[in-house]
Structure formats: structure tokens, C-alpha cells
Design a protein around this motif. Sequence first.
Motif, mmCIF file in Angstrom:
data_model
loop_
_atom_site.group_PDB
_atom_site.id
_atom_site.type_symbol
_atom_site.label_atom_id
_atom_site.label_comp_id
_atom_site.label_asym_id
_atom_site.label_seq_id
_atom_site.Cartn_x
_atom_site.Cartn_y
_atom_site.Cartn_z
ATOM 1 N N PHE A 27 3.089 3.403 -2.953
ATOM 2 C CA PHE A 27 3.076 3.741 -1.530
ATOM 3 C C PHE A 27 4.219 2.934 -0.914
ATOM 4 O O PHE A 27 4.095 1.719 -0.785
ATOM 5 N N ALA B 207 0.468 0.684 -6.091
ATOM 6 C CA ALA B 207 -0.998 0.606 -6.077
ATOM 7 C C ALA B 207 -1.556 0.717 -7.489
ATOM 8 O O ALA B 207 -2.609 0.137 -7.800
ATOM 9 N N ALA C 262 -11.103 -6.244 -7.920
ATOM 10 C CA ALA C 262 -11.319 -6.721 -6.550
ATOM 11 C C ALA C 262 -10.843 -5.669 -5.551
ATOM 12 O O ALA C 262 -10.207 -4.680 -5.942
ATOM 13 N N ASN C 263 -11.121 -5.868 -4.287
ATOM 14 C CA ASN C 263 -10.634 -4.954 -3.242
ATOM 15 C C ASN C 263 -9.112 -4.824 -3.364
ATOM 16 O O ASN C 263 -8.412 -5.829 -3.508
ATOM 17 N N GLY C 264 -8.645 -3.584 -3.318
ATOM 18 C CA GLY C 264 -7.202 -3.361 -3.362
ATOM 19 C C GLY C 264 -6.606 -3.366 -4.761
ATOM 20 O O GLY C 264 -5.385 -3.296 -4.932
ATOM 21 N N ALA C 265 -7.448 -3.419 -5.794
ATOM 22 C CA ALA C 265 -6.946 -3.510 -7.168
ATOM 23 C C ALA C 265 -6.363 -2.182 -7.670
ATOM 24 O O ALA C 265 -5.590 -2.164 -8.637
ATOM 25 N N GLY C 266 -6.767 -1.063 -7.051
ATOM 26 C CA GLY C 266 -6.217 0.228 -7.462
ATOM 27 C C GLY C 266 -7.241 1.230 -7.966
ATOM 28 O O GLY C 266 -6.884 2.322 -8.423
ATOM 29 N N LYS C 267 -8.520 0.907 -7.849
ATOM 30 C CA LYS C 267 -9.581 1.786 -8.380
ATOM 31 C C LYS C 267 -9.587 3.151 -7.660
ATOM 32 O O LYS C 267 -9.600 4.193 -8.305
ATOM 33 N N THR C 268 -9.596 3.097 -6.331
ATOM 34 C CA THR C 268 -9.639 4.354 -5.569
ATOM 35 C C THR C 268 -8.382 5.181 -5.825
ATOM 36 O O THR C 268 -8.437 6.412 -5.943
ATOM 37 N N THR C 269 -7.257 4.499 -5.954
ATOM 38 C CA THR C 269 -6.005 5.215 -6.232
ATOM 39 C C THR C 269 -6.123 5.954 -7.561
ATOM 40 O O THR C 269 -5.749 7.124 -7.677
ATOM 41 N N HIS D 260 -18.595 -2.806 -7.814
ATOM 42 C CA HIS D 260 -18.317 -4.233 -7.670
ATOM 43 C C HIS D 260 -19.452 -5.048 -8.289
ATOM 44 O O HIS D 260 -19.406 -6.275 -8.294
HETATM 45 P P1 ATP Z 1 -11.564 -1.291 -2.847
HETATM 46 O O1 ATP Z 1 -12.419 -1.991 -3.855
HETATM 47 O O2 ATP Z 1 -11.371 -2.102 -1.601
HETATM 48 O O3 ATP Z 1 -11.971 0.131 -2.572
HETATM 49 P P2 ATP Z 1 -9.440 -0.369 -4.616
HETATM 50 O O4 ATP Z 1 -9.471 -1.089 -5.915
HETATM 51 O O5 ATP Z 1 -10.064 0.971 -4.575
HETATM 52 O O6 ATP Z 1 -10.045 -1.274 -3.471
HETATM 53 P P3 ATP Z 1 -7.079 0.981 -3.672
HETATM 54 O O7 ATP Z 1 -7.734 1.573 -2.471
HETATM 55 O O8 ATP Z 1 -6.733 1.887 -4.791
HETATM 56 O O9 ATP Z 1 -7.896 -0.266 -4.206
HETATM 57 O O10 ATP Z 1 -5.732 0.287 -3.140
HETATM 58 C C1 ATP Z 1 -4.727 -0.238 -4.007
HETATM 59 C C2 ATP Z 1 -3.544 -0.665 -3.147
HETATM 60 O O11 ATP Z 1 -2.878 0.488 -2.641
HETATM 61 C C3 ATP Z 1 -3.918 -1.510 -1.948
HETATM 62 O O12 ATP Z 1 -2.914 -2.477 -1.766
HETATM 63 C C4 ATP Z 1 -3.926 -0.519 -0.818
HETATM 64 O O13 ATP Z 1 -3.621 -1.147 0.401
HETATM 65 C C5 ATP Z 1 -2.816 0.451 -1.227
HETATM 66 N N1 ATP Z 1 -3.036 1.808 -0.733
HETATM 67 C C6 ATP Z 1 -4.049 2.631 -1.099
HETATM 68 N N2 ATP Z 1 -3.937 3.824 -0.477
HETATM 69 C C7 ATP Z 1 -2.844 3.738 0.319
HETATM 70 C C8 ATP Z 1 -2.169 4.645 1.225
HETATM 71 N N3 ATP Z 1 -2.625 5.879 1.408
HETATM 72 N N4 ATP Z 1 -1.065 4.200 1.844
HETATM 73 C C9 ATP Z 1 -0.588 2.951 1.638
HETATM 74 N N5 ATP Z 1 -1.145 2.058 0.799
HETATM 75 C C10 ATP Z 1 -2.258 2.446 0.151
#
Ligand code: ATP
Length: 242
Positions: free
Chosen positions: A18, A23, A42-49, A196
Motif C-alpha cells: 500500500f 503489508a 499481532a495487529n497489523g501483521a498482514g493477516k487480513t491482507t 489472536h
Molecule cells: P489485525 O490483527 O489488527 O486485524 P492484520 O494482521 O489483519 O491486523 P492487516 O490489516 O493485514 O493486518 O494490515 C497489514 C498492514 O497493512 C498494516 O500496516 C495496515 O495498516 C496496512 N494496510 C492494510 N490495509 C490497508 C489499506 N487498504 N491501505 C493502506 N494500508 C493498509
Amino acid sequence: MKRREGARVEAQALTRRFGPNTALDRLSLTIEPGETLGLLGANGAGKTTFIRLVTGYLVPSEGTVTVDGFSPVTHPEAVHARLGYVAETSRLYPDLRVASFLRFAGSVHGLSGARLEEALEAGIERFSLRGVAHRLVGNLSKGFQQRVSLAQAFLHDPSLLIVDEPTSGLDPLQQDEVDAVLAGLRGERTVILCTHDLGEARALASRVAVLRAGRLVAVGPTDEVLGGPDPLALFRASGAAA
Ligand code: ATP
């Protein structure tokens, strides 16, 4: 419901950026048919991506991901036919009755007529929703709402289930119920379990993958990866594993 094996998910050097932020960074990971993989970090690790790349909601910056060999970018229908997604319960429609909501969800998945009614019956049975089928979704306990969420994801008989934080906010009894449902899918469907809760990962996942700042820092049998004296070290930016 007939017994199935589950889908195979394969990521190769999967990368999503991004702007200047990466990510997900060259993730290579194969999830075998019938496996329950715990996806941790952890939060922001990239799972949702990662999940969004598997579902086709996002496209990779580089690398590939496939479900049974199909790319969500080039063959979205083939992927969606195999995929059930259990998001948080807030995505449910509170003003619909359970059976109506499930009928609606089934029609969104392309089911109609006798196939829809059959799927509805199977879902009500599998997720023990008979007693609440005529109640408003919004009036159910969170545990039952999570079962409704699982049932809607299951209506089209997907071979891959992606489950995001399935027991977050549930009391211990409700957690236990939802975990029991997920445990029942082992070997029958491929499940990606984003959580988590390390206890939940230990109970349900045969393997876990740990992401940190977009990179895969550990993958392997759950007992091995989480069995060390300080499993949380894997999650920390300064963790020992690299
Ligand atoms: P959580 O446990 O908080 O859900 P996560 O492991 O799912 O976190 P992601 O949501 O995949 O983490 O985010 C990974 C990184 O990518 C983070 O730094 C987040 O800020 C960034 N990110 C995710 N989606 C976007 C987007 N649409 N635009 C910009 N940055 C993004």
C-alpha cells in the motif's frame, strides 16, 4: 452432508504493498486440503491482507495465490464457489429472522428453489439452529449469532472456510460451542482460522503460520511453533525467530 476433502490454497511470493508500506512480503505458504491452519500475528501483521488476497478483494502487487489452482484474479467465480467467509457477527442483518436471513444469504450464493431449501435445512441442522430459526437475528446471543454467521458461510457447501476471529467477544461457554463446530470440520474442509487466541489455535489448528510485519516468521505443527517457553516472542518486532 456429504464428506469432502477441502480445497488447496497455495501462495507463492505473495506480496501486497500500500504505497510505500509492504503489508504482505513474499509470502509462500501451502494449505493442504482438509487442514485447519491457524493464521496468527499481532495487529497489523498482514493477516487480513492475506485473507483479502485469497478472496480476491485485493489483487497482489507481486506473486500469486490460488485456490485449487484457480486465481481469484482471473477465475473469481471458481474461487467464490469454493469459498465461505465467516466475518464478525456485525455483518449479519439484525432485523431478519434466522431462516429468512439464511435464505437471503443462500440466494446471494446463487442457490434457489429446492437446492436452497435443502441447503437451509442442512445448515439449520449442522449448526443447531432449529430452535431459533424463527427468531430475529438481532435478538440472539452473540454465540448464536456466530453460529448463524457460520451457517451462512456454509450454505453453498464451500471447500474452504475462512474464519476471522470466530470467538472474539463470546463468553467461555459460547466460545466452546463455536470451537466445537469448527473442530467438527477438521479433515472435511480446509479452514483458515485467523485468531489472536493462542488457546483456540492450539485447540483447533493442526498447523499455524505466524506473520510479523508482513513476513512469515514461523510455520509448522502447532505444538512445535507455540510450544516454546515464550511463544509471544514470535509476535514481537524484536522476537527471536526471523
Ligand atoms: P489485525 O490483527 O489488527 O486485524 P492484520 O494482521 O489483519 O491486523 P492487516 O490489516 O493485514 O493486518 O494490515 C497489514 C498492514 O497493512 C498494516 O500496516 C495496515 O495498516 C496496512 N494496510 C492494510 N490495509 C490497508 C489499506 N487498504 N491501505 C493502506 N494500508 C493498509
